[in-house]
Write a protein that holds these residues in place. Structure first.
Motif, PDB file in Angstrom:
ATOM      1  N   ASP A 155      36.502  26.309  42.818  1.00 14.02           N
ATOM      2  CA  ASP A 155      36.717  26.134  44.188  1.00 14.02           C
ATOM      3  C   ASP A 155      37.930  26.455  44.543  1.00 14.02           C
ATOM      4  O   ASP A 155      38.679  25.936  45.769  1.00 14.02           O
ATOM      5  N   CYS A 156      38.716  27.440  44.090  1.00 14.16           N
ATOM      6  CA  CYS A 156      40.306  27.752  44.324  1.00 14.16           C
ATOM      7  C   CYS A 156      40.312  29.090  43.621  1.00 14.16           C
ATOM      8  O   CYS A 156      39.683  29.730  42.808  1.00 14.16           O
ATOM      9  N   THR A 157      41.564  29.668  43.971  1.00 14.96           N
ATOM     10  CA  THR A 157      42.090  30.908  43.256  1.00 14.96           C
ATOM     11  C   THR A 157      42.610  30.547  41.875  1.00 14.96           C
ATOM     12  O   THR A 157      42.900  29.424  41.695  1.00 14.96           O
ATOM     13  N   PRO A 158      42.661  31.598  41.125  1.00 15.59           N
ATOM     14  CA  PRO A 158      43.565  31.079  39.788  1.00 15.59           C
ATOM     15  C   PRO A 158      44.842  30.730  39.790  1.00 15.59           C
ATOM     16  O   PRO A 158      45.013  29.600  39.024  1.00 15.59           O
ATOM     17  N   VAL A 159      45.731  31.042  40.806  1.00 12.54           N
ATOM     18  CA  VAL A 159      47.009  30.426  40.681  1.00 12.54           C
ATOM     19  C   VAL A 159      46.803  28.720  41.260  1.00 12.54           C
ATOM     20  O   VAL A 159      47.494  28.089  40.928  1.00 12.54           O
ATOM     21  N   GLU A 160      45.847  28.697  42.148  1.00 14.97           N
ATOM     22  CA  GLU A 160      45.740  27.368  42.764  1.00 14.97           C
ATOM     23  C   GLU A 160      45.317  26.607  41.707  1.00 14.97           C
ATOM     24  O   GLU A 160      45.667  25.255  41.653  1.00 14.97           O
ATOM     25  N   TYR A 161      44.308  27.005  40.732  1.00 17.24           N
ATOM     26  CA  TYR A 161      43.913  26.258  39.705  1.00 17.24           C
ATOM     27  C   TYR A 161      45.052  26.131  38.645  1.00 17.24           C
ATOM     28  O   TYR A 161      45.244  24.998  38.161  1.00 17.24           O
ATOM     29  N   ALA A 209      44.560  35.730  36.483  1.00 16.17           N
ATOM     30  CA  ALA A 209      44.740  36.621  37.851  1.00 16.17           C
ATOM     31  C   ALA A 209      44.431  38.199  37.182  1.00 16.17           C
ATOM     32  O   ALA A 209      45.020  38.960  37.776  1.00 16.17           O
ATOM     33  N   GLU A 210      43.625  38.247  35.794  1.00 15.36           N
ATOM     34  CA  GLU A 210      43.593  39.822  35.537  1.00 15.36           C
ATOM     35  C   GLU A 210      42.477  40.477  36.310  1.00 15.36           C
ATOM     36  O   GLU A 210      43.107  41.703  36.597  1.00 15.36           O
ATOM     37  N   THR A 211      41.610  40.157  36.714  1.00 16.64           N
ATOM     38  CA  THR A 211      40.510  40.794  37.114  1.00 16.64           C
ATOM     39  C   THR A 211      39.783  40.152  38.465  1.00 16.64           C
ATOM     40  O   THR A 211      39.855  38.818  38.788  1.00 16.64           O
ATOM     41  N   ASP A 212      39.060  40.624  39.282  1.00 17.21           N
ATOM     42  CA  ASP A 212      38.217  40.235  39.987  1.00 17.21           C
ATOM     43  C   ASP A 212      37.032  39.428  39.761  1.00 17.21           C
ATOM     44  O   ASP A 212      36.748  38.471  40.461  1.00 17.21           O
ATOM     45  N   ASP A 213      36.452  39.721  38.433  1.00 21.63           N
ATOM     46  CA  ASP A 213      35.767  38.637  37.963  1.00 21.63           C
ATOM     47  C   ASP A 213      36.217  37.300  37.665  1.00 21.63           C
ATOM     48  O   ASP A 213      35.566  36.225  37.849  1.00 21.63           O
ATOM     49  N   GLU A 214      37.538  37.238  37.299  1.00 18.66           N
ATOM     50  CA  GLU A 214      38.264  36.158  37.153  1.00 18.66           C
ATOM     51  C   GLU A 214      38.425  35.222  38.521  1.00 18.66           C
ATOM     52  O   GLU A 214      38.084  33.917  38.407  1.00 18.66           O
ATOM     53  N   GLU A 215      38.878  36.109  39.459  1.00 12.24           N
ATOM     54  CA  GLU A 215      38.756  35.119  40.839  1.00 12.24           C
ATOM     55  C   GLU A 215      37.456  34.783  41.196  1.00 12.24           C
ATOM     56  O   GLU A 215      37.451  33.599  41.844  1.00 12.24           O
ATOM     57  N   GLU A 216      36.296  35.544  41.057  1.00 12.88           N
ATOM     58  CA  GLU A 216      34.892  35.161  41.368  1.00 12.88           C
ATOM     59  C   GLU A 216      34.964  33.687  40.518  1.00 12.88           C
ATOM     60  O   GLU A 216      34.251  32.681  40.958  1.00 12.88           O
TER      61      GLU A 216
END
Length: 447
Positions: free
Chosen positions: A246-252, A232-239
């Motif tokens: 098909d999920c957020t970084p923390v959900e992953y 969860a460092e950047t918006d690019d990682e979220e995308e």
């Protein structure tokens, strides 16, 4: 035995005990024998240290770093994280043990001079002809005298498979897992007094396969060591996570078994309320790297919210190529300023900033029972900061002087009661020689 007296003491214990004129007694076992107000008393034997004009704190703990990056400072200075990485990956593919050793020694020496007594390192680039780069940085830490928590990182998702790193800097999944297990068996010391511990650290969701994430977590828990990765460092990682998983970084992270009190995550900038709640509920830690986040324009972590949800939060300088200053003492002020930019002057106090850099880091690394505060029975990892020069004179609250003022010179730094810095100089290494070796490594890497 060492007796430090006539000194201000910030203990960072559970009560935040602070002694404007106090003492600390260190036994010959390398542990704290006593702390309190006033003089230690003439009955206490040992070497006496007059701390007039100084503040003693627990040693600072660096929870996120990439020491090899000391050789590539000052590059891609106007890029976001993904652009910065794609610029530097080809250069890092030429790393070898000599370059890594010189970079690590310089970086660790500088950390020691900035108040650090324990540092982790996240090393995840292993060129096939580069030699034993992990051993090289471990030897560098032993030379400086710091406690060291290197993590055996890994990448197995190259550009051709949808990841970010080029093919020449990744391993196969089986290679990475086998090498990680060998590193644990060779180097990890589980004892309370350990100078060297290993953690398991696949690099990030955009450079690692799901299989590696899952099996690395199982390996770490089978071996009884901790887990670390970027998240969860950047918006690019979220995308990237939303498109690929098909999920957020923390959900992953939760999906692959990467939430728990044996895990600490680097950055945690882009977290919504649900994610922060899950980190708090599971005891998952966060390494907060405010200067690196600012340098790359990644954003400001919600540290106040993380703390309010009982998330363990420590400080990290991050790699020297994304944060050229790499001064851990200065991160106290950066953390405080970042929190106040988000939430105003009540969002963080000087005492809370110091707690991030000490007990918060100890919690992230699983060392809170023996490090992170000045209490009888704990290991004597301490820093005596000199605060009576022109840069700090007139700030009567010495803790405020340390955090709000410019980086303070170090009168004495101890690891297990043994000096590693004395009067602003490294005890076990020559800073100028470290600098020359690191500069030679830089030039060779970029030629």
């Amino acid at each position: 035995m060492i007796v430090i007296e006539n000194v201000a003491v910030a203990t960072v214990d559970a009560q935040d005990s602070y002694y404007p004129d106090g003492h600390v007694v260190i036994g010959d076992d390398g542990r704290i024998a006593g702390v309190g107000s006033g003089p230690a008393g003439p009955e206490k034997p040992g070497d006496r240290v007059d701390g007039a004009g100084c503040l003693v704190t627990p040693g600072l703990i660096n929870t996120h770093h990439h020491l090899y990056q000391w050789a590539t400072r000052g590059l891609a200075v106007d890029e976001t994280l993904f652009g910065w990485l794609t610029t530097l990956y080809p250069i890092w593919g030429r790393l070898d043990a000599e370059i890594v050793g010189a970079s690590a020694a310089a970086g660790l020496g500088w950390l020691a001079l900035s108040g650090c007594t324990l540092s982790m390192d996240h090393h995840y680039v292993f060129p096939r002809d580069g030699g034993d780069v992990l051993a090289a940085e471990i030897e560098a830490a032993q030379r400086i005298g710091l406690r060291f928590h290197p993590t055996r990182g890994s990448m197995d998702l190259s550009r051709k498979d949808g990841g970010l790193p080029p093919d020449n800097v990744v391993e196969t999944t089986d290679e990475a897992l086998a090498a990680t297990e060998r590193a644990i068996d060779r180097w990890h010391d589980p004892s309370p007094e350990a100078m060297l511990q290993i953690a398991v650290a696949p690099c990030s969701p955009f450079s690692v396969t799901t299989r590696l994430m899952t099996e690395a977590a199982a390996l770490a828990r089978r071996k009884g060591v901790r887990l670390h990765t970027h998240l969860a460092e950047t918006d690019d990682e979220e995308e990237f996570c939303r498109k690929r998983f098909d999920c957020t970084p923390v959900e992953y992270a939760e999906r692959v078994g990467w939430l728990g009190d044996d895990v600490w995550l680097a950055h945690g900038v882009h977290l919504d309320d649900t994610a922060i709640g899950r980190l708090g509920a599971t005891g998952t830690g966060v390494a907060h790297c405010p200067s690196s986040n600012a340098r790359l324009g990644a954003g400001m972590a919600r540290v106040r919210d993380l703390l309010d949800h009982a998330v363990p939060v420590g400080l990290g300088v991050d790699g020297a190529a994304s944060q050229e200053v790499s001064h851990l003492g200065a991160e106290l002020r950066q953390a405080l300023y970042t929190a106040r930019l988000r939430g105003g002057p009540k969002a963080m106090s000087a005492r809370e900033a110091l707690r991030l850099g000490t007990m918060g880091g100890a919690r992230c690394l699983g060392r809170e029972d023996h490090l992170g505060s000045i209490e009888a029975g704990k290991l004597a990892d301490l820093v005596v900061w000199r605060l009576d020069g022109p840069a700090h004179d007139g700030i009567d609250d010495r803790l405020a002087a340390l955090v709000f003022g410019p980086p303070a010179p170090i009168e004495l730094s101890l690891v297990g009661g043994r000096p590693i810095v004395r009067r602003g100089e490294l005890v076990h290494a020559d800073a100028e020689a470290l600098q020359h070796a690191a500069l030679a490594a830089h030039r060779r890497l970029l030629t």
